[in-house]
Design a protein around this motif. Structure first.
Motif, PDB file in Angstrom:
ATOM      1  N   GLN A  91       0.698  -1.398   0.051  1.00 17.46           N
ATOM      2  CA  GLN A  91       0.155  -0.456   0.063  1.00 17.46           C
ATOM      3  C   GLN A  91       0.818   1.647   0.413  1.00 17.46           C
ATOM      4  O   GLN A  91       0.151   2.120   0.576  1.00 17.46           O
ATOM      5  CB  GLN A  91      -0.901  -0.013   1.034  1.00 17.46           C
ATOM      6  N   ALA A  92       1.907   1.343  -1.116  1.00 14.27           N
ATOM      7  CA  ALA A  92       2.585   2.968  -1.103  1.00 14.27           C
ATOM      8  C   ALA A  92       1.863   3.818  -1.832  1.00 14.27           C
ATOM      9  O   ALA A  92       0.716   3.655  -2.563  1.00 14.27           O
ATOM     10  CB  ALA A  92       3.655   2.379  -2.223  1.00 14.27           C
ATOM     11  N   ASP A  93       1.805   5.154  -0.418  1.00 10.14           N
ATOM     12  CA  ASP A  93       1.165   6.212  -1.191  1.00 10.14           C
ATOM     13  C   ASP A  93       2.431   7.236  -1.809  1.00 10.14           C
ATOM     14  O   ASP A  93       2.322   7.791  -2.307  1.00 10.14           O
ATOM     15  CB  ASP A  93       0.700   6.978   0.117  1.00 10.14           C
ATOM     16  N   LEU A  94       3.170   6.476  -2.111  1.00 10.48           N
ATOM     17  CA  LEU A  94       4.526   7.568  -2.676  1.00 10.48           C
ATOM     18  C   LEU A  94       5.542   6.751  -3.763  1.00 10.48           C
ATOM     19  O   LEU A  94       6.077   6.133  -2.630  1.00 10.48           O
ATOM     20  CB  LEU A  94       4.717   8.684  -2.226  1.00 10.48           C
ATOM     21  N   VAL A  95       6.089   7.324  -4.446  1.00 14.70           N
ATOM     22  CA  VAL A  95       6.637   6.519  -5.378  1.00 14.70           C
ATOM     23  C   VAL A  95       8.192   7.828  -5.692  1.00 14.70           C
ATOM     24  O   VAL A  95       8.089   8.129  -6.232  1.00 14.70           O
ATOM     25  CB  VAL A  95       7.102   5.325  -6.381  1.00 14.70           C
ATOM     26  N   VAL A  96       9.620   7.419  -4.837  1.00 14.89           N
ATOM     27  CA  VAL A  96      11.062   8.408  -5.111  1.00 14.89           C
ATOM     28  C   VAL A  96      11.662   7.675  -6.651  1.00 14.89           C
ATOM     29  O   VAL A  96      11.729   6.101  -5.395  1.00 14.89           O
ATOM     30  CB  VAL A  96      10.100   9.277  -4.433  1.00 14.89           C
ATOM     31  N   ALA A  97      12.061   8.656  -7.101  1.00 14.64           N
ATOM     32  CA  ALA A  97      12.694   7.514  -8.165  1.00 14.64           C
ATOM     33  C   ALA A  97      13.442   9.206  -9.150  1.00 14.64           C
ATOM     34  O   ALA A  97      13.028   9.772  -9.458  1.00 14.64           O
ATOM     35  CB  ALA A  97      12.194   7.086  -8.642  1.00 14.64           C
ATOM     36  N   ASP A  98      14.662   8.685  -9.353  1.00 14.77           N
ATOM     37  CA  ASP A  98      15.351   9.736 -10.180  1.00 14.77           C
ATOM     38  C   ASP A  98      15.433   9.218 -11.491  1.00 14.77           C
ATOM     39  O   ASP A  98      14.586   8.295 -12.743  1.00 14.77           O
ATOM     40  CB  ASP A  98      17.338   8.934  -9.535  1.00 14.77           C
ATOM     41  N   ALA A  99      15.136  10.292 -12.405  1.00  9.54           N
ATOM     42  CA  ALA A  99      14.139  10.510 -13.688  1.00  9.54           C
ATOM     43  C   ALA A  99      15.370   9.524 -14.448  1.00  9.54           C
ATOM     44  O   ALA A  99      14.902   9.516 -15.689  1.00  9.54           O
ATOM     45  CB  ALA A  99      13.948  12.068 -13.966  1.00  9.54           C
ATOM     46  N   ALA A 100      16.300  10.216 -14.093  1.00  8.98           N
ATOM     47  CA  ALA A 100      17.344   9.468 -15.916  1.00  8.98           C
ATOM     48  C   ALA A 100      17.393   8.147 -15.202  1.00  8.98           C
ATOM     49  O   ALA A 100      17.869   7.373 -16.075  1.00  8.98           O
ATOM     50  CB  ALA A 100      19.008  10.206 -15.070  1.00  8.98           C
ATOM     51  N   THR A 101      17.124   7.777 -13.833  1.00 11.14           N
ATOM     52  CA  THR A 101      17.436   6.235 -14.291  1.00 11.14           C
ATOM     53  C   THR A 101      16.144   4.763 -14.360  1.00 11.14           C
ATOM     54  O   THR A 101      16.139   3.172 -14.307  1.00 11.14           O
ATOM     55  CB  THR A 101      18.022   5.642 -12.569  1.00 11.14           C
ATOM     56  N   LEU A 102      14.948   5.921 -13.765  1.00 10.07           N
ATOM     57  CA  LEU A 102      13.194   5.444 -14.102  1.00 10.07           C
ATOM     58  C   LEU A 102      13.153   4.383 -15.410  1.00 10.07           C
ATOM     59  O   LEU A 102      12.409   5.397 -15.955  1.00 10.07           O
ATOM     60  CB  LEU A 102      12.334   5.556 -13.366  1.00 10.07           C
ATOM     61  N   ALA A 103      12.937   3.521 -15.651  1.00  4.05           N
ATOM     62  CA  ALA A 103      12.629   3.086 -16.934  1.00  4.05           C
ATOM     63  C   ALA A 103      11.021   3.992 -17.407  1.00  4.05           C
ATOM     64  O   ALA A 103       9.855   3.886 -16.468  1.00  4.05           O
ATOM     65  CB  ALA A 103      12.838   1.792 -17.773  1.00  4.05           C
ATOM     66  N   PRO A 104      11.014   4.622 -18.520  1.00  5.76           N
ATOM     67  CA  PRO A 104       9.612   4.970 -19.087  1.00  5.76           C
ATOM     68  C   PRO A 104       8.437   3.824 -18.969  1.00  5.76           C
ATOM     69  O   PRO A 104       7.157   3.961 -18.726  1.00  5.76           O
ATOM     70  CB  PRO A 104       9.877   5.382 -20.490  1.00  5.76           C
ATOM     71  N   ARG A 105       8.731   2.458 -19.328  1.00  2.00           N
ATOM     72  CA  ARG A 105       8.007   1.618 -19.422  1.00  2.00           C
ATOM     73  C   ARG A 105       7.721   1.797 -17.744  1.00  2.00           C
ATOM     74  O   ARG A 105       5.998   1.342 -17.197  1.00  2.00           O
ATOM     75  CB  ARG A 105       8.304   0.197 -19.544  1.00  2.00           C
ATOM     76  N   HIS A 106       9.088   1.314 -16.628  1.00  2.94           N
ATOM     77  CA  HIS A 106       7.739   1.702 -15.025  1.00  2.94           C
ATOM     78  C   HIS A 106       7.463   2.986 -14.537  1.00  2.94           C
ATOM     79  O   HIS A 106       6.025   2.680 -13.799  1.00  2.94           O
ATOM     80  CB  HIS A 106       9.305   1.591 -14.080  1.00  2.94           C
TER      81      HIS A 106
END
Length: 280
Positions: A91-106
């Motif tokens: 039940q994650a309410d927020l995902v934080v990620a680096d835009a340079a490493t997270l694939a567009p499909r994700h």
């Protein structure tokens, strides 16, 4: 440090015309939502959450997230791809990620699942500061952010108040035998620039493979590397540069050099000190 506070006259004007805008407190705004079940999918994002003392809200991380130490007991939910079943079931309410490493499909998958996604894009120290403020607003950590940003600002002043003369030419590299060099619009290049160097390298904001001829043409005074500097002295191209001849090929912890994370002030100070030493 004060940020995003509205001038008094502006607040009065908004009140008089009847607009129902929120009144922000000094130092930041109220979050739209309180996030208590956060998943970080990149090491730099995890470091920034830790910097703001927000790691207590984290319920998941990537296998590469190793700082701060308090993350060790947080479950892994990406290795390297995100485990969406785990993210949803927890039940994650927020995902934080680096835009340079997270694939567009994700990115698209998270949108399909209806999970809030905060992408962090950092190619400069100024963008790092803005990202820290944005996260601070989300977690009501403006006071902590202000202190850390002040440290970074103070570190940048070293190169401004007392410029290094003659200005050293520098670049960031990795892979001595098959070298990759940071682009001149990258975060690493901006660190060097803010610390007082004249930056050379390929254009762009990413690491790019380069030839021995290109290395010799740039002929840097200082080279900062994320791996063993001894390997560079064994390479004819690197050894023939000014940095190679004067033993100014400097090894830096890769987590410090390659991440726009929690220790930007430390990196700026270390790089500045090495640049100064190159002119002694």
């Amino acid at each position: 440090m004060l940020r995003r506070g509205w001038p008094v006259l502006a607040v009065l004007f908004v009140t008089l015309i009847g607009c129902q805008e929120k009144h922000y407190p000094i130092g930041g705004k109220y979050p739209e939502q309180v996030y208590v079940r956060v998943v970080s999918l990149s090491p730099s994002a995890s470091e920034l959450l830790g910097l703001l003392n927000a790691e207590n809200s984290m319920i998941g991380r990537s296998a590469a997230c190793n700082r701060p130490e308090s993350l060790r007991d947080i479950p892994i939910m990406a290795n390297p791809d995100p485990n969406f079943d785990l993210i949803v079931s927890n039940q994650a309410d927020l995902v934080v990620a680096d835009a340079a490493t997270l694939a567009p499909r994700h990115v698209e998958k998270l949108k399909e699942l209806g999970i809030k996604l905060k992408l962090i894009k950092i190619d400069s120290v100024d963008e790092w500061i803005e990202a820290v403020w944005d996260l601070a607003d989300m977690f009501m950590a403006q006071s902590t952010a202000s202190k850390e940003i002040d440290r970074v600002t103070e570190a940048m002043k070293k190169g401004e108040i007392d410029p290094i003369r003659p200005q050293p030419v520098a670049l960031v590299a990795m892979g001595a035998g098959k070298p990759w060099v940071a682009g001149t619009e990258s975060f690493q290049a901006d660190i060097l620039r803010k610390a007082g160097a004249k930056v050379v390298g390929p254009t762009g904001n990413r690491f790019v493979t380069v030839s021995p001829e290109q290395i010799l043409e740039w002929n840097p005074d200082v080279v900062f590397v994320s791996d063993n500097p001894d390997d560079y002295y064994k390479s004819p191209a690197w050894a023939a540069t000014k940095a190679g001849k004067t033993h100014h090929i400097v090894g830096v912890n890769p987590d410090l050099l390659l991440r726009a994370g929690a220790r930007v002030a430390d990196l700026l100070n270390s790089v500045h000190d090495e640049l100064v030493r190159s002119r002694e």
